[in-house]
Design a protein around this motif. Structure first.
Motif, PDB file in Angstrom:
ATOM      1  N   LEU A 127     109.635 101.984  61.222  1.00 34.46           N
ATOM      2  CA  LEU A 127     108.465 102.921  60.993  1.00 34.46           C
ATOM      3  C   LEU A 127     108.582 102.835  59.506  1.00 34.46           C
ATOM      4  CD1 LEU A 127     105.973 104.279  61.768  1.00 34.46           C
ATOM      5  CD2 LEU A 127     107.341 106.372  61.978  1.00 34.46           C
ATOM      6  N   LEU A 128     109.255 103.301  58.518  1.00 30.09           N
ATOM      7  CA  LEU A 128     109.188 103.563  57.349  1.00 30.09           C
ATOM      8  C   LEU A 128     108.923 102.321  56.385  1.00 30.09           C
ATOM      9  CD1 LEU A 128     111.868 106.018  56.217  1.00 30.09           C
ATOM     10  CD2 LEU A 128     109.421 106.324  56.163  1.00 30.09           C
ATOM     11  N   PRO A 129     109.423 101.189  56.874  1.00 34.64           N
ATOM     12  CA  PRO A 129     109.071  99.961  56.025  1.00 34.64           C
ATOM     13  C   PRO A 129     107.677  99.644  56.446  1.00 34.64           C
ATOM     14  CG  PRO A 129     111.133  99.523  56.844  1.00 34.64           C
ATOM     15  CD  PRO A 129     110.575 100.867  57.527  1.00 34.64           C
ATOM     16  N   PRO A 171      93.900  97.231  53.542  1.00 37.03           N
ATOM     17  CA  PRO A 171      93.019  98.306  53.844  1.00 37.03           C
ATOM     18  C   PRO A 171      93.046  98.658  55.294  1.00 37.03           C
ATOM     19  CG  PRO A 171      92.055  96.868  52.513  1.00 37.03           C
ATOM     20  CD  PRO A 171      93.244  96.201  52.687  1.00 37.03           C
ATOM     21  N   GLY A 172      93.288  97.518  56.097  1.00 34.40           N
ATOM     22  CA  GLY A 172      93.137  97.825  57.460  1.00 34.40           C
ATOM     23  C   GLY A 172      94.514  98.383  58.080  1.00 34.40           C
ATOM     24  N   CYS A 173      95.551  97.997  57.303  1.00 35.13           N
ATOM     25  CA  CYS A 173      96.779  98.510  57.859  1.00 35.13           C
ATOM     26  C   CYS A 173      96.834 100.006  57.176  1.00 35.13           C
ATOM     27  CB  CYS A 173      98.001  97.712  57.031  1.00 35.13           C
ATOM     28  SG  CYS A 173      98.175  96.242  58.004  1.00 35.13           S
ATOM     29  N   PHE A 174      96.487 100.147  56.228  1.00 36.46           N
ATOM     30  CA  PHE A 174      96.136 101.643  55.748  1.00 36.46           C
ATOM     31  C   PHE A 174      95.597 102.458  56.680  1.00 36.46           C
ATOM     32  CE2 PHE A 174      94.518 105.098  53.281  1.00 36.46           C
ATOM     33  CZ  PHE A 174      95.776 105.817  52.812  1.00 36.46           C
ATOM     34  N   LEU A 175      94.408 101.978  57.141  1.00 38.23           N
ATOM     35  CA  LEU A 175      93.814 102.671  58.400  1.00 38.23           C
ATOM     36  C   LEU A 175      94.668 102.995  59.507  1.00 38.23           C
ATOM     37  CD1 LEU A 175      90.091 101.198  58.071  1.00 38.23           C
ATOM     38  CD2 LEU A 175      91.002 103.385  57.285  1.00 38.23           C
ATOM     39  N   ILE A 176      95.472 102.105  59.901  1.00 36.16           N
ATOM     40  CA  ILE A 176      96.547 102.256  60.876  1.00 36.16           C
ATOM     41  C   ILE A 176      97.355 103.327  60.696  1.00 36.16           C
ATOM     42  CG2 ILE A 176      98.268 101.133  62.346  1.00 36.16           C
ATOM     43  CD1 ILE A 176      96.658  98.455  61.654  1.00 36.16           C
ATOM     44  N   ALA A 177      97.946 103.406  59.707  1.00 42.01           N
ATOM     45  CA  ALA A 177      98.758 104.299  58.992  1.00 42.01           C
ATOM     46  C   ALA A 177      98.256 105.463  58.780  1.00 42.01           C
ATOM     47  CB  ALA A 177      99.600 103.772  57.576  1.00 42.01           C
ATOM     48  N   GLU A 196     104.366 117.153  59.598  1.00 38.40           N
ATOM     49  CA  GLU A 196     103.505 118.044  59.099  1.00 38.40           C
ATOM     50  C   GLU A 196     102.446 117.025  58.408  1.00 38.40           C
ATOM     51  OE1 GLU A 196     105.222 121.077  56.803  1.00 38.40           O
ATOM     52  OE2 GLU A 196     106.683 121.666  58.340  1.00 38.40           O
ATOM     53  N   ALA A 197     102.987 115.963  57.792  1.00 33.79           N
ATOM     54  CA  ALA A 197     101.963 115.301  56.760  1.00 33.79           C
ATOM     55  C   ALA A 197     100.937 114.653  57.690  1.00 33.79           C
ATOM     56  CB  ALA A 197     103.013 114.173  56.078  1.00 33.79           C
ATOM     57  N   ASP A 198      99.729 114.767  57.408  1.00 35.71           N
ATOM     58  CA  ASP A 198      98.585 114.279  57.983  1.00 35.71           C
ATOM     59  C   ASP A 198      97.924 112.929  57.194  1.00 35.71           C
ATOM     60  OD1 ASP A 198      97.221 115.393  56.217  1.00 35.71           O
ATOM     61  OD2 ASP A 198      95.797 116.550  57.407  1.00 35.71           O
ATOM     62  N   ASP A 253     100.817 108.369  52.611  1.00 40.41           N
ATOM     63  CA  ASP A 253     101.715 108.320  51.525  1.00 40.41           C
ATOM     64  C   ASP A 253     102.632 109.820  51.936  1.00 40.41           C
ATOM     65  OD1 ASP A 253     101.039 106.539  49.856  1.00 40.41           O
ATOM     66  OD2 ASP A 253      99.030 107.253  49.836  1.00 40.41           O
ATOM     67  N   ALA A 254     102.081 110.829  52.161  1.00 39.83           N
ATOM     68  CA  ALA A 254     103.004 112.053  52.452  1.00 39.83           C
ATOM     69  C   ALA A 254     103.912 111.818  53.642  1.00 39.83           C
ATOM     70  CB  ALA A 254     102.044 113.157  52.541  1.00 39.83           C
ATOM     71  N   LEU A 255     103.346 111.232  54.590  1.00 41.94           N
ATOM     72  CA  LEU A 255     104.377 110.885  55.862  1.00 41.94           C
ATOM     73  C   LEU A 255     105.416 109.947  55.348  1.00 41.94           C
ATOM     74  CD1 LEU A 255     104.698 111.030  58.850  1.00 41.94           C
ATOM     75  CD2 LEU A 255     103.530 109.117  59.178  1.00 41.94           C
ATOM     76  N   VAL A 256     105.265 109.085  54.600  1.00 38.53           N
ATOM     77  CA  VAL A 256     106.514 108.320  54.262  1.00 38.53           C
ATOM     78  C   VAL A 256     107.286 109.223  53.566  1.00 38.53           C
ATOM     79  CG1 VAL A 256     107.102 106.491  52.627  1.00 38.53           C
ATOM     80  CG2 VAL A 256     105.327 106.183  53.905  1.00 38.53           C
TER      81      VAL A 256
END
Length: 123
Positions: free
Chosen positions: A43-45, A62-68, A84-86, A89-92
């Motif tokens: 998940l992290l990579p 951009p499409g992958c960012f929307l998935i993330a 907690e991160a929604d 970038d904060a989730l990573v």
């Protein structure tokens, strides 16, 4: 009380309606391969790939960012609450700094289960 399947489906339906969801480079489909990216690399990579920026500051994928983004919102949603991160970038950051690997394992399994819904609703 809603089941986890209902929460996944509701969150996936909401995310599926975003413009550009899952679009890959040159009009391809980034969403179909994202679960396998998580399974093969982790998940992290996969999230690091999704949040990567161009030298000018825009997102490389951009499409992958929307998935993330959809994954981050789902993992932090009521009834799931693995993170907690929604936002991606904060989730990573949160998952990379977790004190034990159980949160990362739970987040990975839940992200894959969520993406199974999202793939079908976007298709």
């Amino acid at each position: 009380m809603k089941s986890l399947s209902q929460i996944r489906a509701a969150n996936a339906l909401t995310s599926a309606h975003r413009d550009g969801m899952g679009l890959g480079q040159q009009g391809g489909n980034a969403l179909s391969g994202f679960p396998m990216l998580i399974k093969s690399d982790g998940l992290l990579p996969a999230l690091a790939f999704a949040v990567e920026r161009k030298p000018g500051g825009g997102r490389k994928q951009p499409g992958c960012f929307l998935i993330a983004q959809a994954i981050a919102e789902h993992l932090s949603s009521e009834g799931v609450a693995i993170a907690e991160a929604d936002e991606p970038d904060a989730l990573v950051d949160e998952l990379a700094r977790a004190n034990d690997d159980s949160q990362l394992r739970r987040a990975t399994a839940e992200a894959i289960a969520f993406l199974n819904y999202l793939k079908r609703f976007v298709a």
